[in-house]
Design an enzyme around this catalytic site. Structure first.
Site, PDB file in Angstrom:
ATOM      1  N   ALA A 169     -15.844 -18.394 -10.444  1.00  0.00           N
ATOM      2  CA  ALA A 169     -15.595 -19.532  -9.561  1.00  0.00           C
ATOM      3  C   ALA A 169     -14.169 -20.024  -9.761  1.00  0.00           C
ATOM      4  O   ALA A 169     -13.604 -19.888 -10.845  1.00  0.00           O
ATOM      5  CB  ALA A 169     -16.587 -20.641  -9.879  1.00  0.00           C
ATOM      6  N   ARG A 200       0.864 -15.419  -0.077  1.00  0.00           N
ATOM      7  CA  ARG A 200       0.110 -15.418   1.184  1.00  0.00           C
ATOM      8  C   ARG A 200      -1.282 -16.037   1.028  1.00  0.00           C
ATOM      9  O   ARG A 200      -2.048 -15.631   0.172  1.00  0.00           O
ATOM     10  CB  ARG A 200       0.018 -13.992   1.747  1.00  0.00           C
ATOM     11  N   VAL A 255       0.831  -1.206   0.000  1.00  0.00           N
ATOM     12  CA  VAL A 255       0.000   0.000   0.000  1.00  0.00           C
ATOM     13  C   VAL A 255       0.865   1.255   0.000  1.00  0.00           C
ATOM     14  O   VAL A 255       0.662   2.172  -0.798  1.00  0.00           O
ATOM     15  CB  VAL A 255      -0.945  -0.040   1.232  1.00  0.00           C
ATOM     16  N   ASP A 282      11.027   3.613   5.478  1.00  0.00           N
ATOM     17  CA  ASP A 282      10.946   2.236   5.960  1.00  0.00           C
ATOM     18  C   ASP A 282      12.116   1.966   6.889  1.00  0.00           C
ATOM     19  O   ASP A 282      13.210   2.502   6.688  1.00  0.00           O
ATOM     20  CB  ASP A 282      10.965   1.254   4.774  1.00  0.00           C
ATOM     21  N   GLU A 312      -7.502   1.896   1.633  1.00  0.00           N
ATOM     22  CA  GLU A 312      -6.989   1.665   0.280  1.00  0.00           C
ATOM     23  C   GLU A 312      -7.675   0.430  -0.297  1.00  0.00           C
ATOM     24  O   GLU A 312      -7.843  -0.558   0.385  1.00  0.00           O
ATOM     25  CB  GLU A 312      -5.474   1.438   0.391  1.00  0.00           C
ATOM     26  N   CYS A 344      -5.308  -9.993   1.899  1.00  0.00           N
ATOM     27  CA  CYS A 344      -6.423  -9.215   2.464  1.00  0.00           C
ATOM     28  C   CYS A 344      -7.649 -10.033   2.852  1.00  0.00           C
ATOM     29  O   CYS A 344      -8.054 -10.015   4.017  1.00  0.00           O
ATOM     30  CB  CYS A 344      -6.841  -8.133   1.479  1.00  0.00           C
ATOM     31  N   LYS A 399     -13.918  -0.379   4.699  1.00  0.00           N
ATOM     32  CA  LYS A 399     -12.879  -1.251   4.139  1.00  0.00           C
ATOM     33  C   LYS A 399     -13.151  -2.728   4.470  1.00  0.00           C
ATOM     34  O   LYS A 399     -13.148  -3.598   3.611  1.00  0.00           O
ATOM     35  CB  LYS A 399     -11.515  -0.796   4.673  1.00  0.00           C
TER      36      LYS A 399
HETATM   37  C1  UDX Z   1      -8.302  -7.493  -2.512  1.00  0.00           C
HETATM   38  C2  UDX Z   1      -9.371  -6.419  -2.824  1.00  0.00           C
HETATM   39  O1  UDX Z   1      -9.915  -6.667  -4.127  1.00  0.00           O
HETATM   40  C3  UDX Z   1      -8.777  -5.031  -2.719  1.00  0.00           C
HETATM   41  O2  UDX Z   1      -9.791  -4.050  -2.929  1.00  0.00           O
HETATM   42  C4  UDX Z   1      -8.181  -4.872  -1.320  1.00  0.00           C
HETATM   43  O3  UDX Z   1      -7.633  -3.612  -1.140  1.00  0.00           O
HETATM   44  C5  UDX Z   1      -7.129  -5.941  -1.069  1.00  0.00           C
HETATM   45  O4  UDX Z   1      -7.744  -7.224  -1.238  1.00  0.00           O
HETATM   46  P1  UDX Z   1      -6.281  -8.661  -3.782  1.00  0.00           P
HETATM   47  O5  UDX Z   1      -6.140  -9.498  -2.567  1.00  0.00           O
HETATM   48  O6  UDX Z   1      -5.060  -8.058  -4.386  1.00  0.00           O
HETATM   49  O7  UDX Z   1      -7.297  -7.442  -3.518  1.00  0.00           O
HETATM   50  O8  UDX Z   1      -6.912  -9.574  -4.925  1.00  0.00           O
HETATM   51  P2  UDX Z   1      -8.329  -9.795  -5.625  1.00  0.00           P
HETATM   52  O9  UDX Z   1      -8.176  -9.535  -7.066  1.00  0.00           O
HETATM   53  O10 UDX Z   1      -9.407  -9.095  -4.934  1.00  0.00           O
HETATM   54  O11 UDX Z   1      -8.492 -11.372  -5.420  1.00  0.00           O
HETATM   55  C6  UDX Z   1      -8.549 -11.961  -4.120  1.00  0.00           C
HETATM   56  C7  UDX Z   1      -8.811 -13.435  -4.225  1.00  0.00           C
HETATM   57  O12 UDX Z   1     -10.104 -13.689  -4.752  1.00  0.00           O
HETATM   58  C8  UDX Z   1      -7.837 -14.184  -5.141  1.00  0.00           C
HETATM   59  O13 UDX Z   1      -7.526 -15.419  -4.567  1.00  0.00           O
HETATM   60  C9  UDX Z   1      -8.635 -14.346  -6.433  1.00  0.00           C
HETATM   61  O14 UDX Z   1      -8.202 -15.435  -7.198  1.00  0.00           O
HETATM   62  C10 UDX Z   1     -10.028 -14.554  -5.873  1.00  0.00           C
HETATM   63  N1  UDX Z   1     -11.107 -14.225  -6.809  1.00  0.00           N
HETATM   64  C11 UDX Z   1     -11.328 -12.937  -7.191  1.00  0.00           C
HETATM   65  C12 UDX Z   1     -11.935 -15.234  -7.289  1.00  0.00           C
HETATM   66  O15 UDX Z   1     -11.750 -16.412  -6.955  1.00  0.00           O
HETATM   67  N2  UDX Z   1     -12.975 -14.909  -8.112  1.00  0.00           N
HETATM   68  C13 UDX Z   1     -13.215 -13.638  -8.492  1.00  0.00           C
HETATM   69  O16 UDX Z   1     -14.193 -13.433  -9.245  1.00  0.00           O
HETATM   70  C14 UDX Z   1     -12.367 -12.620  -8.021  1.00  0.00           C
END
Ligand code: UDX
Length: 432
Positions: free
Chosen positions: A255, A331, A11, A30, A151, A263, A207
């Site tokens: 799916a 992670r 972030v 940092d 964020e 997150c 958030k």
């Molecule tokens: C997420 C949120 O989208 C973001 O707004 C927040 O700030 C941080 O967390 P991120 O973890 O980077 O972002 O990835 P994201 O694209 O949201 O995907 C998260 C997980 O959901 C992944 O494992 C992805 O494969 C899964 N996913 C996402 C699905 O299985 N199906 C989907 O349709 C979308």
């Protein structure tokens, strides 16, 4: 404006660089001296498309600098963003806020003029109140203000998400502060981003509630996919059909394997922790977490079935092991659950990932990293597409495979059944 970002993780670094790119003077701080020295040489600690170029451009332009000297950075900035990690506490479900409170104490020591302190890290509701309490122990209230500005960046899309956000949420009830922060974001607001000013606690909850909702949406479609498999229905038709309803929307209805990342798993646990502290039962989110935890077991059982429950010495290849494409982040990736349990049953596993070898699998028996798609797949009995990298979207399997009787389990539904039938590939996917 003069900004200071405390923490150069995901972030902090992305936001800092993007703030510099829209014309601000940004100092990224940092404690990790090595990381700072690398950043000064444009060596980026994370894999994020476009980030290196943006760091180079803004560093060269003199709008972006890196330092380990927090004191100097705070003193010469007007707005200080706290962007440190809030991981899950060891053996608990709540967020570990020690880095937030330590940053608050560090800031406190260096307040020499009015400072806006903005929390960008994902923090449980009331953390802003705590930060304010810590600082006000030694500093007069008129010399600082604590706001929340969550964020919503996605890894792999972080720069685009910063520049074209759906919304900018600012949590403060102080007019002067909200005016300054709105001005900071004005280049993005003028391009169409919606601006929402709420209380600090509301911004903090927006958030968590957003991430928990998205995690619920994914879990929902994953469970519907299970049903589709039994009924010989294509889950993609269901996602499209549902998504055409504007009240539902089509995004986050793909799916696949269990959701992972830095997150969703952490934040769904943390919101439960906050809810229990405030005596509220979030039963729906509890079920989502449970369903997602079960999903890796469910897909592992599906792999057993595809291999007729005979795993001993079966060669399995994983294409992609990170939690999603365009990131090197492991992670809470579902591969961390699946690969060791397959290895325990005697399978011989190769994996390839565009972001290289992973320490998570270094000491696991019979798990080997291969440096190309071809060498990973070559003699496999089963190929599993675990992550939706573009690199995996047009592989000529028949050409690269020595074992022509291989099976393919496409956990991201990259390929169509029609194409696989045409290519005579023994193909399995999700919810179809
Ligand atoms: C997420 C949120 O989208 C973001 O707004 C927040 O700030 C941080 O967390 P991120 O973890 O980077 O972002 O990835 P994201 O694209 O949201 O995907 C998260 C997980 O959901 C992944 O494992 C992805 O494969 C899964 N996913 C996402 C699905 O299985 N199906 C989907 O349709 C979308």
């Amino acid at each position: 404006m003069k900004l200071c970002m405390i923490g150069t993780g995901y972030v902090g670094l992305v936001s800092g660089v993007c703030f510099a790119d829209i014309g601000n003077d940004v100092i990224c701080v940092d404690k990790d001296v090595n990381k700072i020295n690398n950043l000064k040489k444009s060596i980026i600690p994370i894999y994020e498309p476009g980030l290196e170029e943006l760091v180079k451009k803004n560093y060269k332009a003199g709008r972006l600098s890196f330092t380990s000297d927090l004191s100097k950075a705070v003193k010469c900035s007007n707005i200080i963003f706290i962007c440190v990690g809030t991981p899950t506490k060891k053996n608990k479900i709540g967020a570990d806020l020690s880095q937030i409170f330590s940053a608050a104490r560090d800031i406190r020591k260096n307040i020499n003029s009015f400072k806006i302190i903005v929390n960008k890290s994902t923090v449980p509701v009331t953390t802003g109140d705590e930060v304010e309490k810590i600082i006000s122990k030694k500093i007069k209230k008129k010399l600082f203000s604590v706001a929340s500005n969550p964020e919503f960046l996605r890894e792999g899309e972080a720069i685009r998400d910063f520049i074209y956000p759906d919304r900018i949420v600012i949590g403060t009830t102080e007019k002067k502060v909200s005016k300054i922060l709105k001005q900071l974001y004005s280049p993005l607001i003028s391009k169409g981003a919606k601006y929402l000013n709420t209380t600090r606690r509301s911004a903090e909850l927006i958030k968590y509630a957003s991430n928990a909702f998205l995690a619920t949406k994914i879990t929902y479609i994953n469970e519907i996919a299970n049903m589709c498999e039994k009924l010989k229905i294509n889950v993609e038709d269901i996602s499209i059909g549902m998504g055409l309803d504007n009240r539902i929307g089509g995004r986050f209805l793909r799916a696949g394997p269990a959701y992972g990342g830095s997150c969703f798993p952490k934040d769904t646990r943390a919101i439960l922790d906050t809810a229990s502290k405030f005596k509220t039962n979030l039963s729906l989110i509890k079920s989502v977490i449970k369903s997602n935890e079960n999903r890796s077991k469910l897909l592992t059982n599906r792999i057993f079935k595809i291999l007729n429950n005979k795993l001993k010495n079966k060669r399995i290849c994983f294409l992609g092991v990170t939690f999603k494409a365009n990131t090197d982040d492991m992670r809470e990736s579902s591969s961390i659950q699946m690969i060791p349990s397959l290895s325990k049953k005697g399978a011989l596993i190769n994996y390839y990932d565009p972001t290289g070898e992973k320490k998570e699998f270094k000491n696991i028996k019979n798990v080997k990293y291969k440096s190309s798609i071809k060498s990973a797949c070559f003699s496999s009995d089963l190929i599993i597409i675990h992550t939706e990298w573009n690199d995996f979207k047009s592989i000529n399997f028949k050409k690269i495979m020595k074992n022509k009787n291989f099976k393919l389990f496409d956990m991201r539904n990259i390929y169509s059944h029609e194409k696989m039938i045409k290519d005579k590939i023994n193909y399995f996917s999700i919810g179809r």
